[in-house]
Design an enzyme around this catalytic site. Structure first.
Site, short mmCIF file in Angstrom:
data_model
loop_
_atom_site.label_atom_id
_atom_site.label_comp_id
_atom_site.label_asym_id
_atom_site.label_seq_id
_atom_site.Cartn_x
_atom_site.Cartn_y
_atom_site.Cartn_z
N GLY A 12 -68.76 -82.06 -123.04
CA GLY A 12 -68.09 -81.70 -123.74
C GLY A 12 -66.36 -81.35 -122.60
N ASP A 62 -73.05 -85.99 -129.11
CA ASP A 62 -73.78 -84.71 -129.17
C ASP A 62 -74.65 -84.74 -128.56
OD1 ASP A 62 -74.91 -83.04 -130.34
OD2 ASP A 62 -74.89 -83.20 -132.38
N ASN A 89 -71.64 -78.64 -119.35
CA ASN A 89 -70.72 -77.60 -119.79
C ASN A 89 -70.38 -77.60 -121.38
OD1 ASN A 89 -67.59 -76.65 -120.25
ND2 ASN A 89 -67.56 -77.86 -121.72
N SER A 144 -72.96 -68.20 -119.21
CA SER A 144 -71.71 -66.94 -119.28
C SER A 144 -72.09 -65.50 -118.52
CB SER A 144 -71.90 -66.90 -120.96
OG SER A 144 -71.29 -66.09 -121.72
N TYR A 157 -76.68 -66.78 -129.34
CA TYR A 157 -75.61 -66.94 -128.21
C TYR A 157 -76.62 -66.99 -126.58
CZ TYR A 157 -71.71 -68.70 -125.56
OH TYR A 157 -70.33 -68.93 -124.17
P1 NAP Z 1 -64.69 -75.43 -126.28
O1 NAP Z 1 -62.46 -75.36 -125.90
O2 NAP Z 1 -64.79 -75.06 -127.50
O3 NAP Z 1 -65.00 -76.89 -125.44
C1 NAP Z 1 -66.21 -76.53 -125.86
C2 NAP Z 1 -66.46 -78.85 -126.40
O4 NAP Z 1 -67.08 -79.32 -126.17
C3 NAP Z 1 -65.40 -79.43 -126.73
O5 NAP Z 1 -64.95 -79.98 -127.14
C4 NAP Z 1 -66.58 -79.01 -128.72
O6 NAP Z 1 -66.11 -80.43 -129.02
C5 NAP Z 1 -67.44 -79.91 -127.16
N1 NAP Z 1 -69.34 -79.94 -128.11
C6 NAP Z 1 -69.61 -78.95 -128.30
N2 NAP Z 1 -70.62 -79.15 -129.09
C7 NAP Z 1 -70.97 -80.61 -128.44
C8 NAP Z 1 -71.68 -81.61 -128.57
N3 NAP Z 1 -73.14 -80.85 -129.33
N4 NAP Z 1 -71.64 -82.33 -127.87
C9 NAP Z 1 -70.97 -82.75 -127.00
N5 NAP Z 1 -69.70 -82.15 -126.66
C10 NAP Z 1 -69.57 -80.58 -127.51
O7 NAP Z 1 -65.01 -74.23 -125.34
P2 NAP Z 1 -64.97 -73.58 -123.92
O8 NAP Z 1 -64.63 -72.51 -124.19
O9 NAP Z 1 -64.16 -74.73 -123.24
O10 NAP Z 1 -66.37 -73.58 -124.28
C11 NAP Z 1 -67.07 -74.75 -123.10
C12 NAP Z 1 -68.58 -74.06 -121.81
O11 NAP Z 1 -67.93 -72.25 -121.39
C13 NAP Z 1 -68.65 -73.65 -123.31
O12 NAP Z 1 -70.99 -73.84 -122.35
C14 NAP Z 1 -69.25 -72.06 -123.48
O13 NAP Z 1 -70.21 -71.18 -123.87
C15 NAP Z 1 -68.74 -71.54 -122.00
N6 NAP Z 1 -68.23 -70.44 -121.77
C16 NAP Z 1 -67.45 -70.31 -121.85
C17 NAP Z 1 -66.34 -69.09 -122.09
C18 NAP Z 1 -64.78 -68.66 -123.12
O14 NAP Z 1 -64.40 -67.56 -122.12
N7 NAP Z 1 -64.21 -69.74 -123.41
C19 NAP Z 1 -67.03 -67.58 -121.21
C20 NAP Z 1 -68.43 -67.80 -121.50
C21 NAP Z 1 -68.59 -69.25 -121.13
P3 NAP Z 1 -65.29 -80.10 -130.58
O15 NAP Z 1 -64.07 -79.08 -129.91
O16 NAP Z 1 -64.75 -81.69 -131.18
O17 NAP Z 1 -66.29 -78.98 -131.67
#
Ligand code: NAP
Length: 272
Positions: A12, A62, A89, A144, A157
């Protein structure tokens, strides 16, 4: 440089936190296998890694599909010969308006498939090579704060992230004899491109008031901790889940009382 010539596979990594981890690890000297669902977003990250003078490999896959994961790991090994660091990630947060009675089988399954099965499939595929090479390795899962505390309308989630914390401990114990460190980072509210950007200004302001630091975190706040955990400085740390949340989990003060006893700090604008 702390990660000079290390090989990191980051899932990701086309946007948000994953991209920031890729750029921080690239800046620390690592070459990066950049995974994302589609090649398009991964390519942008890969170009930025190359601009840092490192090598990058784009692998669309994926993580919820174990065959695609095996193939992704093989492609990385074919190109770089080894994987020193795996960052699990990739994650999805599908809000469930209406809560537990509204969540569909498909949404429940997809969240568990990506957030829990993904890290398991990737770790299983990567450690086969790490164990055989006998050079140790580093696995970093992204959990998280919602592994610890619940939130309305996120009933799939939260269990998925709590399970990632236990997967981290399980793998840490099992892989310690091979000197493979397995840790997690638990982000609080992070201003990322995907999940972070889906919130409206009022919701962002409400979080700002709830977080002792007075602001959401930046994606590189997670990237720098990932570099530390992947470095030899963290060689004796394993099985831990490190929260990077601006004090969110430590604070039980109701927001209304904060304005009297503990004023909300001013916003913390990104200095970059
Ligand atoms: P994000 O900006 O949506 O980035 C996630 C990335 O993962 C996107 O590029 C997405 O691609 C890709 N992805 C989704 N499903 C996938 C799959 N099945 N296989 C491969 N790639 C995949 O989210 P983020 O905020 O950076 O989150 C990253 C991690 O941090 C996640 O695990 C999330 O649960 C965790 N997290 C985030 C927050 C927050 O506040 N942002 C807080 C706690 C935890 P697409 O864009 O094409 O879908």
């Amino acid at each position: 440089m702390k990660l000079e010539n290390k090989i990191a596979l980051i899932t990701g990594a086309g946007s948000g936190i994953g991209k920031a981890i890729a750029l921080e690890m690239g800046s620390a000297g690592a070459h990066i296998a950049v995974n994302d669902l589609t090649a398009e977003t991964a390519e942008t990250t890969a170009h930025q890694i190359e601009d840092l003078g490192r090598e990058a490999l784009v692998i669309p896959a994926d993580v919820a599909d174990s065959e695609q994961v095996e193939n992704m790991v093989q492609q990385t090994l074919n190109r770089f010969g080894r994987i020193d660091i795996l960052v699990n990630n990739a994650g999805v947060y599908i809000p469930q308006d209406g809560g537990v009675t509204a969540i569909t089988d498909e949404a429940w399954q997809r969240i568990l498939d990506v957030n829990l099965n993904g890290p398991f499939y990737c770790s299983r595929a990567v450690v086969k090579d790490m164990i055989a090479r006998k050079q140790g390795g580093k696995i970093i899962n992204i959990s998280s704060v919602q592994a610890e505390v619940a939130h309305f309308d996120a009933s799939a989630y939260q269990p998925s992230k709590a399970a990632v914390v236990m997967l981290t401990r399980t793998l840490a114990v099992e892989l310690a004899p091979y000197k493979i460190n397995v840790n997690a980072i638990g982000p609080g509210a992070i201003a990322s491109e995907g999940m972070g950007a889906s919130l409206g200004p009022e919701v962002i302001e409400a979080y700002r008031k709830r977080i002792p630091w007075g602001a959401r975190g930046y994606t590189r706040d997670i990237g720098t901790v990932a570099v530390f955990l992947a470095s030899e400085d963290a060689r004796y740390i394993t099985g831990q889940n490190i929260y990077v949340d601006g004090g969110y989990l430590s604070d039980s003060t109701p927001t209304e009382l904060k304005s009297q006893d503990h004023p909300v700090p001013p916003d913390d604008p990104d200095p970059k």
